[in-house]
Design a protein around this motif. Sequence first.
Motif, PDB file in Angstrom:
ATOM      1  N   UNK A  49     -64.739 -66.588  53.118  1.00 18.36           N
ATOM      2  CA  UNK A  49     -65.080 -65.399  52.318  1.00 18.36           C
ATOM      3  C   UNK A  49     -65.958 -65.767  51.119  1.00 18.36           C
ATOM      4  N   UNK A  50     -66.741 -66.819  51.269  1.00 13.29           N
ATOM      5  CA  UNK A  50     -67.514 -67.312  50.130  1.00 13.29           C
ATOM      6  C   UNK A  50     -68.543 -66.300  49.633  1.00 13.29           C
ATOM      7  N   UNK A  51     -69.155 -65.551  50.540  1.00 11.95           N
ATOM      8  CA  UNK A  51     -70.154 -64.565  50.104  1.00 11.95           C
ATOM      9  C   UNK A  51     -69.497 -63.454  49.299  1.00 11.95           C
ATOM     10  N   UNK A  52     -68.360 -62.972  49.776  1.00  9.11           N
ATOM     11  CA  UNK A  52     -67.637 -61.921  49.061  1.00  9.11           C
ATOM     12  C   UNK A  52     -67.194 -62.414  47.687  1.00  9.11           C
ATOM     13  N   UNK A  53     -66.628 -63.598  47.634  1.00 14.71           N
ATOM     14  CA  UNK A  53     -66.156 -64.139  46.360  1.00 14.71           C
ATOM     15  C   UNK A  53     -67.311 -64.384  45.402  1.00 14.71           C
ATOM     16  N   UNK A  54     -68.438 -64.865  45.940  1.00 14.66           N
ATOM     17  CA  UNK A  54     -69.581 -65.151  45.073  1.00 14.66           C
ATOM     18  C   UNK A  54     -70.185 -63.871  44.507  1.00 14.66           C
ATOM     19  N   UNK A  55     -70.088 -62.775  45.212  1.00 15.79           N
ATOM     20  CA  UNK A  55     -70.714 -61.525  44.765  1.00 15.79           C
ATOM     21  C   UNK A  55     -69.701 -60.599  44.100  1.00 15.79           C
TER      22      UNK A  55
ATOM     23  N   UNK B 261     -66.464 -61.092  43.761  1.00 19.69           N
ATOM     24  CA  UNK B 261     -65.545 -61.851  42.919  1.00 19.69           C
ATOM     25  C   UNK B 261     -66.143 -62.176  41.567  1.00 19.69           C
ATOM     26  N   UNK B 262     -67.408 -62.580  41.550  1.00 19.71           N
ATOM     27  CA  UNK B 262     -68.075 -62.854  40.281  1.00 19.71           C
ATOM     28  C   UNK B 262     -68.253 -61.582  39.470  1.00 19.71           C
ATOM     29  N   UNK B 263     -68.529 -60.481  40.145  1.00 20.15           N
ATOM     30  CA  UNK B 263     -68.612 -59.192  39.453  1.00 20.15           C
ATOM     31  C   UNK B 263     -67.278 -58.844  38.802  1.00 20.15           C
ATOM     32  N   UNK B 264     -66.181 -59.073  39.519  1.00 19.57           N
ATOM     33  CA  UNK B 264     -64.857 -58.839  38.946  1.00 19.57           C
ATOM     34  C   UNK B 264     -64.612 -59.741  37.741  1.00 19.57           C
TER      35      UNK B 264
ATOM     36  N   UNK C 173     -59.005 -53.940  43.879  1.00 18.60           N
ATOM     37  CA  UNK C 173     -60.146 -54.396  44.677  1.00 18.60           C
ATOM     38  C   UNK C 173     -59.803 -55.647  45.475  1.00 18.60           C
ATOM     39  N   UNK C 174     -59.059 -56.556  44.856  1.00 20.99           N
ATOM     40  CA  UNK C 174     -58.653 -57.761  45.585  1.00 20.99           C
ATOM     41  C   UNK C 174     -57.802 -57.397  46.794  1.00 20.99           C
ATOM     42  N   UNK C 175     -56.887 -56.453  46.619  1.00 19.76           N
ATOM     43  CA  UNK C 175     -56.053 -56.021  47.738  1.00 19.76           C
ATOM     44  C   UNK C 175     -56.884 -55.326  48.815  1.00 19.76           C
ATOM     45  N   UNK C 176     -57.924 -54.590  48.408  1.00 22.29           N
ATOM     46  CA  UNK C 176     -58.775 -53.893  49.374  1.00 22.29           C
ATOM     47  C   UNK C 176     -59.526 -54.860  50.280  1.00 22.29           C
ATOM     48  N   UNK C 177     -59.970 -55.978  49.724  1.00 17.31           N
ATOM     49  CA  UNK C 177     -60.855 -56.881  50.493  1.00 17.31           C
ATOM     50  C   UNK C 177     -60.136 -58.123  51.000  1.00 17.31           C
TER      51      UNK C 177
ATOM     52  N   UNK D 189     -71.614 -51.136  41.346  1.00 17.29           N
ATOM     53  CA  UNK D 189     -72.271 -50.087  42.129  1.00 17.29           C
ATOM     54  C   UNK D 189     -72.896 -50.645  43.400  1.00 17.29           C
ATOM     55  N   UNK D 190     -73.370 -51.865  43.328  1.00 18.35           N
ATOM     56  CA  UNK D 190     -74.010 -52.471  44.490  1.00 18.35           C
ATOM     57  C   UNK D 190     -73.012 -53.026  45.487  1.00 18.35           C
ATOM     58  N   UNK D 191     -71.987 -53.735  44.999  1.00 14.01           N
ATOM     59  CA  UNK D 191     -71.145 -54.513  45.901  1.00 14.01           C
ATOM     60  C   UNK D 191     -69.878 -53.807  46.371  1.00 14.01           C
ATOM     61  N   UNK D 192     -69.341 -52.878  45.608  1.00 12.71           N
ATOM     62  CA  UNK D 192     -68.113 -52.208  46.052  1.00 12.71           C
ATOM     63  C   UNK D 192     -68.360 -51.414  47.333  1.00 12.71           C
ATOM     64  N   UNK D 193     -69.433 -50.604  47.425  1.00  8.91           N
ATOM     65  CA  UNK D 193     -69.656 -49.901  48.705  1.00  8.91           C
ATOM     66  C   UNK D 193     -69.885 -50.849  49.876  1.00  8.91           C
ATOM     67  N   UNK D 194     -70.429 -52.047  49.605  1.00 12.17           N
ATOM     68  CA  UNK D 194     -70.694 -52.992  50.688  1.00 12.17           C
ATOM     69  C   UNK D 194     -69.422 -53.665  51.170  1.00 12.17           C
ATOM     70  N   UNK D 195     -68.572 -54.097  50.247  1.00 19.28           N
ATOM     71  CA  UNK D 195     -67.407 -54.885  50.621  1.00 19.28           C
ATOM     72  C   UNK D 195     -66.089 -54.113  50.623  1.00 19.28           C
ATOM     73  N   UNK D 196     -66.015 -53.025  49.871  1.00 21.17           N
ATOM     74  CA  UNK D 196     -64.769 -52.258  49.793  1.00 21.17           C
ATOM     75  C   UNK D 196     -65.070 -50.769  49.865  1.00 21.17           C
ATOM     76  N   UNK D 197     -65.659 -50.320  50.969  1.00 22.50           N
ATOM     77  CA  UNK D 197     -65.963 -48.883  51.097  1.00 22.50           C
ATOM     78  C   UNK D 197     -64.686 -48.068  51.107  1.00 22.50           C
ATOM     79  N   UNK D 198     -64.784 -46.856  50.598  1.00 21.33           N
ATOM     80  CA  UNK D 198     -63.598 -45.994  50.548  1.00 21.33           C
ATOM     81  C   UNK D 198     -63.173 -45.617  51.964  1.00 21.33           C
TER      82      UNK D 198
END
Length: 429
Positions: free
Chosen positions: A241-247, A249-252, A359-363, A419-428
């Motif tokens: 999950x390195x891409x998710x964490x890098x994007x 996760x860093x945003x968080x 968000x962590x629980x979502x992804x 705004x950029x990464x939540x819809x990509x990795x954690x869509x509603x």
Amino acid sequence: MSSSQTASFDPIRRYGFMVYGPTALYSLGQGAILPLLPALATDLGASLPAAALISAAIVIGQLAGNIPAGWLVSRLGERRTMIIAALASLIGIAGMLVATNIAVLGLSVLLEGFFAASFAVARHTFMTTRVPYTHRARALALVGGSFRLGGFTGPFVAAGLLALFGDEHASVWFFAACLVGVAALVAFGPDPEEKARIADRMAEPRVAEEAADPVAEEDTGEPVSAPVTERIGVFRTMHRHRALLARLGTTAASLAAVRSARQAVLPLWGVSIGLDSQTIALVVGVAGAAEFSLFYASGQIMDRHGRLWAVIPALLLMGAGFGGLAFTHDVDHTALWFGALAVVIGVGNGLSSGILMTLAADVAPPKDPAPFLGAWRTLTDGGAALTPLLVSGITAAASLPVACGLVGVVALAGAGAFLRYVPRYAPRR
């Protein structure tokens, strides 16, 4: 979880003794010792910088403990890990009580932070695997609210114990009693999974449930952890999950940094504009009250309207608050501006309650979330831990208004990244 379960799901009643009660009790004890760590250090001959380092050791311990905690929860389960973490923390308590030099005190505080990470990851994993998406934000916002309640009241308990016993170690003994209480609540409190099964039997026939879920008839009722079919380990999870964490996760981590800046900046700002300690404490207290009052509202907003509807306004408000401070240091009525903007920052912080855990629980991987949550919390805790150091460095190199302005910029940049990464990795859902 079936629709009937979701409709009647009440996380407060189901998980009160397992999560919310122990969280509030743990943070109450921890909140009672945190303000006294510098005093304990100076009593042992520490200088002011060394005393500050002792206080920071608990955060360093949490950073070091998150990834091992993810491994431990994955192997032993949430409930056992919480019990072990609470009891193992007594080692740190013993060290604080018998410390005769700052090295022993620092190591003891470091151990407290290390085991606090295990408790936090286990609690987070427990809620991630058991709370349905429709109630997740509210349930995790309540976790955050329980922690803030204990942290808010802990210093008052410490003040009372000091007045009663005249010794800072009384708060350490109080924390020990809280840890024993936490272990007892988790070990002997009502089994939330048993409550869930009773609710299921009352809501629908057992035969229908088994037909819908063939695994249900093999359920042993053990509340330690959710069924896991694959464990790939902490570092393989981080790599996968390195891409998710890098994007994301860093945003968080940027949000955690902005939230941490409130504690570092507001007292310094009050001092820099010439306010007395009582006035600074009053302003910070009012901002904290505004923050605490909104923790459940944040969960409601996230569950009903989506995660972005809470995190974006939160970051915009905090960004505006810190940015406003940067331009009001030398204007007329600067104390009034300080009070008003502190409340704005507090409101923004309150609206962000629970968002990082949610968000962590979502992804997180649904089969074995603990290793991922340990890595996620390392990123967010790292952002929070670095902020006071950065504020101090920027203030020394430039000025406090410049530091405030940069925090505001980080908040606005974080809003754009969410705004950029939540819809990509954690869509509603």
